[in-house]
Each structure stands twice: as structure tokens, then as C-alpha cells.
Design an enzyme around this catalytic site. Structure first.
Site, PDB file in Angstrom:
ATOM      1  N   ASP A 194       0.716  -1.310  -0.318  1.00  0.00           N
ATOM      2  CA  ASP A 194      -0.142   0.119  -0.120  1.00  0.00           C
ATOM      3  C   ASP A 194       0.881   1.160  -0.251  1.00  0.00           C
ATOM      4  O   ASP A 194       2.406   1.372   0.493  1.00  0.00           O
ATOM      5  CB  ASP A 194      -0.973  -0.206   1.203  1.00  0.00           C
ATOM      6  CG  ASP A 194      -1.589   1.329   1.207  1.00  0.00           C
ATOM      7  OD1 ASP A 194      -2.415   0.917   0.342  1.00  0.00           O
ATOM      8  OD2 ASP A 194      -1.540   2.119   2.002  1.00  0.00           O
ATOM      9  N   ASP A 235      -0.016   5.315   0.741  1.00  0.00           N
ATOM     10  CA  ASP A 235      -0.313   6.194   1.580  1.00  0.00           C
ATOM     11  C   ASP A 235      -0.129   5.791   2.564  1.00  0.00           C
ATOM     12  O   ASP A 235      -1.019   4.559   3.377  1.00  0.00           O
ATOM     13  CB  ASP A 235      -1.771   6.977   1.297  1.00  0.00           C
ATOM     14  CG  ASP A 235      -1.741   8.075  -0.111  1.00  0.00           C
ATOM     15  OD1 ASP A 235      -0.698   8.424   0.577  1.00  0.00           O
ATOM     16  OD2 ASP A 235      -2.034   7.674  -0.648  1.00  0.00           O
TER      17      ASP A 235
END
Lengths: 809, 171
Positions: free
Chosen positions: A166, A168
Site C-alpha cells: 500500500d 499512503d
């Protein structure tokens, strides 16, 4: 492809002659065989007489596919009685396994065509999308399996696993605040060291709120490059983010300039179909045995067993995840690690927010227990979810607006700058220095001074080290297991010689499943711990399915709702001494720790020493709440005595949540203070209350007492006549005192009422909470930490008993 | 293939534009809205300067004025069997994507000559015959259109490389 007798013919039909032999080529819509059927028709003759006649009608059967006939299942003269009978098998030259934009990638034919022969549309043959950056390329199940088989062999050969990353708040943190650029340009700024390696970019097609040329400032998590370097030797990495494609690519350019870690394996919101959740089946449709995920959020993954949840990377305080407005809201930790920086008033807002959001968007947590969450999500389910909210243009628009709002507020309000100013002010006040420079603005301060200034941003995140350790362990465990299985059983070889198993199957047998391995590793961490949360999870949430509870459960701990002797840890809020904490303090073996301990355990994957995280319970604290404990004591002993007794007692106990106990204790104390009576007097008074209940269960006694509390809050019940003498002043004082001690009491008064009064609904309006969801939760608020059903049950029972005892009185 | 085509477009203009510069407003509107757009059948490449604007008509209720503009434009329409040059945008295991102007085409495994194989371990991943033919992101390539389908505002194509003189272009 097998052709079966279709619906809609005049059965029974009789085959007359087959037009093609086996191995003949056949074109679509050319005749396969002729047949006749019988039907009754009305015939008229020239005299106007009508009669019913049975007639034979000849007809022909057309092929619905191109190809070569492999085998006939019918003969001349055969009678076909009903639909679904095998007629012929045709080998198609192209089975349209891969389709791009509804065109077959192998033969270039349009797959959307539908005609009178179409049984099943060609587009339905390929429905799986496993391409990162294109939503128009679909493959069939068969092709998907083949592709994954290939990938698996390649990964095993290279001793790698797949890793989904991932972006952010996992490997980077992004803000849109211009302040960063100013700090970067100013070496004297206290934050200069932290922000000097922040990278920035603009997106070309960024038209958010007509703010032209929006700059994004990206901070890489410390040690990211080294992390990627080492991990990429063990894992093939993919990016899976809920940001837009343009953003994802811009970030990928920053974190992977040579494209050697991720290549083109970037999946963004634009290709995800739904913006509510991430699913492994989007990239690995048939087999997720070798996939590990790292993400800071577990809820959007449905608490997948493949997930390694990482500590949130929060470099720019308050910036959050700028791409998170599309996701279901996240449950925030009330005791933030940076709480000293955040204004205290944020807390209730957060609580309210999460409580509200959880009933709206918190689907995963409410409906999905961890065990069943993985791998069961069908496409249909996905569609339903996306239909429910994602595809709704209003919602989407709202989300876009929300994101705009976040970005605009970051651009205009510049919270970071404000916070730094606050810090500077605090520094100044502390140092008592007269500054020549009047401006408190961070940029214009003198160099000598900035040595003492505190910086807002701290470049001390060590999350990646922990992640790396975990990932290395997972990788080692996986390949150890693989080697063990491969070399271990000789039976496999024997079976092979016997020809029982095909080599392909055996490969599957050897490959361990991450979904089994990783939970097993994790469960060892907190195995044997029984944990109670106190002051961590907002009221009104189902504790067992709250984010944190699911998290610690995945590490093998059990979560309990109330304190008893089996509890090993209480995770409390250092700022709030809840009754549970006090209760737990009396058991010497219970370790009362703050939430950081839990995070450390869950990120390091080992049971860390509790000592640094112990919440000190000082003697004074215990002394002051002596009365509370007195009351509790009875309840607790009762609880333990009645252990063989069922959950009911416990649940009613639960119903009497911390705050209720506290308010009751307060009232009792007030009563003692104010009435000039001796100890005996008050005792006799309470005795008189208890006398009739003494033979009854403890739970009932509790209920009785609680009712007194409720009564005095209302100031109306006759039973409290002695209390009502000074009711107003005492009430105010009590409220004041309680407010001083508990921040969330506002929620609790109503909870008291709701469980004390017959119907929870009636208390709704009294609450003064505007929003609907809150009201809905009232019943659950009353039940505090207990499970919803149990809470209701307990409530009903308590109500029943209350009325019974009233009858007695 | 490129064509010169006569087209018609209805343009609505906000009352604030009514004035001496109205023609240039209409012209600008036409250029920004139409050039580069795709109708599903063809893409408008370039609008020629000479165009006719009909008399404006104010739409009852809104105050907008409606103009019908006749213009000529160079349009591009791909055909099945046409040979096109394009740029590879993405390389995956099952083939690669090629952008030929506004047309996105996919060349699948079955359309790639057998001697060119996918190499997943290369960075970035590529299709290669381990000699001079390398297909990776950014490669200029010549393909032939095998299948074509148009949706409302987009076209999709399947390309092939399995014929003479097709494949990566030498740079």
C-alpha cells in the site's frame, strides 16, 4: 464445446439425418442435422369444416459455433425428448480466453454480438481481470489459473513471494501543504532536517476544486530504499493503492525511479472497480497462497489472513491519508501517539465520528469475523458493495468533494504551519526569552534560536524495520516449510511411480499456504493473553468486532469485556482512570498497559516487555475511589462466585458500565458526606434497600442500586426521598465532579437512562445528539462493551427483575 | 486512414459572451471541444479554419444562444486490416498494449510470433527473441489491426504482429 438441445423447440423431436460427419468442419449457423416434430393444427377444407390434424413439420438445427466436429452423441432417427440433451461436441478454433474491450485477443472477433443462436454470450467466457493497469483486458477462469500457475512456478524458482504494498501512510506520507516547500527552502527551520528529502510533484490532469497546480509533498518512510532493496530479493512487489492512477504513478516514480521494484505492477483506484475495499482476488483470482500484503489498514482488506498490518506512517501530523476519503472511515485511536500536539477537543469529535461512521460504512467490521473474511468475497459481493455505495454518483461526488475539502483545507489553513507556530509559542513561553524578532513565524527566526526550538516533524519512524523483520520471517518460514514438504515424504515419489498423481498436482501439495502459515505465526505472539480494553474503544461500538479487538485476536489473544481473575492485560487510556482499570489494579497479576504495548506487540510480532508501557496506578488514586471499589468488590466477588452461573449475571454486570458505577459511587459518597448520619445510619439505609434482595442474585442487587442512580438523576422517584432533599445542589456537584474525572460522561448519562427506562427509543431525543446513528446506538450504549445481543437480553432481564422487585416493595 | 469530412456541431453559448467577439468565442469553443474527440467511429484530428456559423437562436428559458456550426475537419478512422505504427504503453504476460494515436490496441500472446517470448524477470518486463527484437514500454512498433470495436466514445482494437514487416521498429 458441447452443444446441447436448447430450450424452445417443439419437443419431442426426431432426428432425420445428420448433415455432418465427425471431423467435418462446421460453420456457425450452418445446419448440423435435420429433424421433424409433430404438432396439432387446425385445418379447414373448402366446405368450411375445421378439424384438428396432427402433422409432422420438418426443421433443421443450426450450429451455434464454428469448428470441427469431434463427436456426435445422437444418431439418425434418434428421439430427443427434452432440452439439455447432448447433441454434438465441436472443437472451436478459438475459445476466446483472453478478451480486450470485448474483442477476442486471439481471433479479433467482436464478442458482444448476439443472434438467434446465442446461448451464452461470448463476453461471459472471460470475466476475470488480473491485469494491474487495464480494466478492459479480461481472461477466462482457465487462463487465469494457467497464468497463476506460471507465476507460481516462476516465484518458486526465484525463491520469492508476492508482496502487495500500500502507498499512503504505509511507505509514504503525502500532504498538500505549501508550508513544506517553505521549510525545505529554509535551512534554519527546525523542521528542515526532517523535510529536506521530501519530494514533490504536480499532477497534470488535476482539476481538484479548480485549484490549479496542486503540489503534493511526499515523505518517504525512513529507510524505504534499503527496505525495498532487501525485500525485493525475497518478494515480487505490487502496488495496490486507493489513490488515482496518476497519483500512484507519480509516487511510484519517486519511490521506484528505476522501476526495478514494481515495474508496471501498479494497481490504483481507477482499476479497482470498487473504492470501498481492496481484494486479493482482483490480482490473484484463483490462488492467494503466496501473497503477503502490507497495509496500514485491515478493514479494507476484510482482515485478510495474508495481511501484515503495519503501524501507520504519520509524518505530517494531522494530514492523514489524503486519498482516504474514498474509503470507509477508519477507527482512530483515542490515545494518539502525538496527543501532546493535538488539541484536546479533538477527542470527542473523533469518538463521535467513528461511532457514526461505523454503523454506516463499517460493514467489514460488523459482518465479517476474521476467520471467514478471507477468500470468500465473490465478484457478486463486490458488485453489491460497489452498487451499494461506490457506483452511486451522489456518494461518489460527495467523496470527491470531501477529498477536495481536505486538500483545500491543507492548502489554505495550513495546519502544519499553525501547529509549528503553536509549538514555537510554547517554546518561547517556556524559555522566557525576549526575541528581537517579533514575528513568530517559523521562517524568520534567527539561527541561534532555532537550536532550542522544537520541531513539529519527527523523522524517527522505525516502522519499516519491524515490517522488514516480519516479512523476512514469513519468507523464511514459507520456504522452510516448502523445502520440508518437498524433501519430506517419500510417499510422493512412490505415488508418482504408480502414476497416481500428476506432477502438477504435486507442486500444489508442496506449496504451503500463507493464509495458514502467517496466522499461525501471529497467533503465537499473544497466545494465552486475555485482554480487556478500557477507555480505548468508543462507546457504542461492538468491542469484539472493533478494529483493535480483531487485531489483537489475530495475534492469538482473547478479548474479554470485563475484568476478572482470568484477565492478563488491561489496555487502558493513561488519561482516564476507568473503573475497569481500578478494578484490574486490585489483581496483582493483571498488567495494566497503554495501547502502545499492543501496537508494539502487533508490529514486532513478539510479546514485548510490558514494563515500559505500564500505566501507573498510584495509591492516592486507589484511595480516592475507595467507595467505588467497595461497591465493585461486592459485584466482583459475586461475579466470581457465580462463575458456574451463566453469562447473564455477567452481562448485567456489563450493563453497569464504568460510568454508572462511578456515578453510583459518587452518589453514595455524597450521601455519606451530606447526611450527618453515622456509618451505621448509612449502612442501615443501604441495608434496608438490600434487605429484600439479599436472597436474590447479585445481578439483581446491582440492578437495584443502579435504579437508585437513575432515580436520583431524574430526581423523581419516591424511593430516593432522602436523597431528593438536596437533590439539586448535590446533583450539580456530582455532575461537576464526575465531569472532572471522565471526559465521556456526556455520552453516559443518556446511557444510564436508556437502560433504566423501559424503552431505549424514548431516550433518544433527550440525548441532544443530532445524528440518527447515534440514536440507533443508544441501546448499545447502554450495553457498553457487551455484545449487542447479550446486552439486549440483559436489559430485558434486568427490566423484568426490576418490575418484579418493585412489586415486592 | 485519414479523411476530410464535413461535420456539424451545435454550440450553446452563455449570454456573457454575446458581443463583438462572439465569432471567436464560438471558434474557440469548437476547437477546445471537438479537436481530439472521438465519436466512436472516428477521431477528429484537426478542424480546418473555414467554417460557417448559422444565425444564433436564444433558447427559451435559459438565455443561452444556440449556434449550428458547419465545419470541415481531418478525421482519422482505423480499419480492420490496416497497418499502423504505435507506441507500446504496457507489457504484461498475456501480451502488450499499443497506443496508435487515439486508438488503444492489444496484441495478445497468440498474435506475437512464436520466437518472441515473455521475460518476466527482466526489469522492466519485456517480450523478446533474445536478439534485436525487444518489446518493452516505450517501444515503437508496427502492427496490423485484426479486430476493431467501437463504443460510444472509444475504440478498441486487436493487433497482430504475425505477418511480414510487422514488429518493433528499429530506432
Amino acid at each position: 464445446m458441447k452443444i446441447r438441445s436448447p430450450q424452445g423447440l417443439h419437443y419431442p423431436i426426431t432426428v432425420v439425418e445428420l448433415s455432418k460427419k465427425a471431423d467435418d468442419e462446421v460453420r456457425r449457423s450452418s445446419p448440423l442435422f435435420t429433424y421433424y416434430y409433430e404438432s396439432t393444427v387446425t385445418e379447414g377444407n373448402k366446405y368450411g369444416e375445421e378439424k384438428e390434424v396432427r402433422k409432422k413439420f420438418p426443421a433443421r438445427f443450426d450450429s451455434s459455433a464454428d469448428g470441427k466436429i469431434v463427436q456426435w452423441f445422437i444418431k439418425n432417427g434418434a428421439l430427443i425428448q427434452h432440452p439439455g440433451v447432448d447433441i454434438v461436441e465441436i472443437e472451436e478454433p478459438c475459445t476466446h480466453e483472453v478478451q480486450f474491450g470485448s474483442l477476442c485477443a486471439d481471433c479479433g472477433k467482436d464478442m458482444t454480438e448476439v443472434d438467434y443462436l446465442t446461448e451464452e454470450r461470448n463476453v461471459d467466457r472471460a470475466t476475470i481481470n488480473m491485469t494491474h493497469d487495464n480494466i478492459r483486458l479480461l481472461v477466462s477462469q482457465k487462463e487465469a489459473v494457467r497464468a497463476e500457475e506460471d507465476a507460481k512456478r516462476r516465484l518458486l524458482g526465484a525463491q520469492k513471494l508476492s508482496l502487495i504494498v500500500d502507498l499512503d501512510q504505509t511507505v509514504i506520507h503525502t500532504t498538500c501543504e505549501r508550508t513544506i516547500a517553505e521549510w525545505q527552502a529554509d535551512p534554519d527551520n527546525p523542521n528542515y532536517e526532517a523535510v529536506k528529502d521530501v519530494r514533490s510533484f504536480q499532477l497534470a490532469d488535476d482539476n481538484i476544486a479548480n485549484v490549479a497546480a496542486n503540489w503534493y509533498y511526499v515523505k518517504m518512510r525512513p529507510g524505504l530504499k534499503e527496505f525495498f532493496d532487501r525485500i525485493s530479493t525475497m518478494y515480487e512487489m505490487h502496488v495496490y493503492t486507493m489513490a488515482t492512477r496518476a497519483y500512484a504513478q507519480a509516487v511510484a516514480k519517486i519511490i521506484d525511479p528505476d522501476r526495478k521494484y514494481f515495474g508496471d505492477r501498479i494497481l490504483s483506484r481507477d482499476e479497482n472497480y470498487t473504492d470501498k475495499l481492496k481484494t486479493l482476488h482482483r490480482l490473484f483470482p484463483t490462488n492467494t497462497d503466496m501473497v503477503v500484503i502490507i497495509d496500514d489498514r485491515a478493514d479494507i482488506w476484510h482482515y485478510s489472513d495474508n495481511l501484515v498490518r503495519v503501524p501507520v506512517f504519520n509524518f505530517f501530523p494531522g494530514a492523514g491519508d489524503i486519498n482516504a476519503s474514498f474509503l470507509p472511515k477508519q477507527q482512530e485511536l483515542i490515545t494518539s501517539t502525538k496527543s501532546e500536539l493535538q488539541p484536546a477537543k479533538e477527542k470527542p469529535v473523533e469518538e463521535g465520528d467513528t461511532a457514526k461512521v461505523f454503523s454506516v460504512a463499517g460493514k467489514p467490521t460488523e459482518t465479517m469475523p476474521t476467520e471467514t473474511a478471507n477468500g470468500t468475497l465473490t465478484d457478486l459481493e463486490q458488485q453489491l458493495i460497489s452498487m451499494g455505495s461506490g457506483d452511486n454518483p451522489d456518494v461518489l461526488e460527495q467523496q470527491v468533494k470531501e477529498q477536495e475539502k481536505v486538500i483545500i483545507s491543507q492548502q489554505t489553513e495550513r495546519p502544519l504551519l499553525q501547529k509549528q507556530l503553536l509549538l514555537d509559542q510554547a517554546d518561547e513561553a517556556a524559555e522566557q526569552e525576549e526575541l528581537a524578532n517579533e514575528t513568530e513565524n517559523g521562517e524568520t527566526q534567527t539561527t541561534e534560536h532555532h537550536k532550542q526550538r522544537h520541531s513539529l516533524l519527527h523523522d524517527d519512524d522505525r516502522g519499516l524495520h519491524y515490517i522488514e523483520d516480519c516479512l523476512i520471517r514469513v519468507h523464511r518460514t514459507f520456504y522452510d516449510e516448502y523445502q520440508r514438504r518437498k524433501t519430506g515424504p517419500q510417499g510422493g515419489r512412490v505415488a508418482e511411480l504408480r502414476g497416481e498423481k500428476s506432477p502438477k498436482k504435486r507442486l500444489d501439495d508442496f506449496v504451503p499456504d500463507i493464509k495458514v502459515l502467517m496466522p499461525r505465526m501471529k497467533r503465537e505472539v499473544l497466545n494465552g493473553c486475555t485482554i480487556v480494553f478500557s477507555g480505548i474503544i468508543p462507546l457504542g461500538l461492538d468491542v469484539q468486532y472493533s478494529d483493535f479487538a480483531l487485531w489483537v485476536k489475530s495475534f492469538g489473544a482473547q478479548v474479554s469485556l470485563n475484568v476478572n481473575k482470568h484477565i492478563t492485560h488491561v489496555i487502558g487510556n493513561p488519561d482516564r482512570k476507568t473503573t475497569k482499570v481500578k478494578k484490574a489494579a486490585r489483581y496483582p497479576h493483571i498488567k495494566i498497559v497503554n495501547a502502545k504495548w499492543m501496537f508494539q506487540c502487533c508490529t514486532k510480532w513478539q510479546r514485548v516487555d510490558e514494563a515500559p508501557y505500564i500505566i501507573e496506578i498510584d495509591a492516592a488514586e486507589r484511595g480516592s475511589s475507595f467507595e467505588d471499589l467497595e461497591d465493585d468488590d461486592i459485584a466482583v466477588t459475586g461475579d466470581e462466585d457465580g462463575e458456574n452461573g451463566p453469562d447473564l449475571a455477567e452481562d448485567i454486570q456489563l450493563d453497569m458500565s464504568d460510568e454508572k458505577w462511578r456515578s453510583m459511587g459518587d452518589e453514595f459518597q455524597d450521601f455519606m458526606d451530606e447526611s450527618e448520619d453515622t456509618e451505621d445510619g448509612s449502612n442501615s439505609d443501604s441495608d434496608s434497600v438490600r434487605s429484600d434482595t439479599s436472597t436474590k442474585s447479585d445481578s439483581k442487587r446491582n440492578r437495584k442500586k443502579r435504579k437508585r442512580t437513575t432515580g436520583s438523576t431524574d430526581g423523581s422517584e419516591a424511593e430516593d426521598s432522602d436523597a431528593s432533599v438536596n437533590s439539586t445542589s448535590r446533583l450539580q456537584r456530582r455532575k461537576k465532579r464526575v465531569l472532572e474525572r471522565v471526559t465521556s460522561l456526556t455520552n453516559v448519562v443518556s446511557a444510564d437512562k436508556s437502560s433504566g427506562l423501559p424503552s431505549p427509543e424514548t431516550t433518544g431525543p433527550e440525548e441532544g445528539h443530532g445524528d440518527e446513528d447515534r440514536k440507533k446506538d443508544v441501546g448499545r450504549l447502554g450495553a457498553d462493551d457487551s455484545e449487542e445481543d447479550d446486552g439486549l437480553e440483559a436489559e430485558l432481564l434486568a427490566e423484568f427483575e426490576r418490575s418484579a422487585s418493585e412489586g415486592d416493595a | 486512414m485519414f479523411f476530410l469530412k464535413e461535420l456539424e456541431k451545435t454550440i450553446q453559448l452563455h449570454p456573457s459572451y454575446f458581443g463583438p467577439l462572439i465569432r471567436s468565442h464560438i471558434h474557440r469553443e469548437l476547437l477546445t471541444k471537438e479537436e481530439g474527440s472521438s465519436t466512436g467511429k472516428f477521431t477528429i484530428v484537426c478542424i480546418l479554419d473555414s467554417f460557417e456559423i448559422s444565425d444564433g437562436q436564444v433558447i427559451p428559458g435559459s438565455g443561452y444562444a444556440e449556434y449550428i456550426v458547419h465545419y470541415k475537419a481531418i478525421v482519422w478512422r482505423p480499419y480492420k486490416g490496416e497497418v499502423l505504427d504505435g507506441v507500446v504503453t504496457s507489457v504484461i504476460r498475456s501480451g502488450f498494449f499499443v497506443d496508435c494515436g487515439s486508438l488503444q490496441a492489444f496484441v495478445g500472446q497468440g498474435m506475437i510470433p512464436g520466437d518472441i517470448k515473455f521475460d518476466a524477470n527482466a526489469t522492466p518486463p519485456q517480450w523478446t527473441d533474445n536478439a534485436d527484437q525487444v518489446i518493452e514500454k516505450g517501444t515503437n512498433i508496427r502492427i496490423k489491426i485484426k479486430g476493431l470495436r467501437s463504443e460510444v466514445d472509444k475504440m478498441y482494437a486487436i493487433g497482430t504482429m504475425k505477418e511480414d514487416y510487422l514488429g518493433p521498429l528499429q530506432q
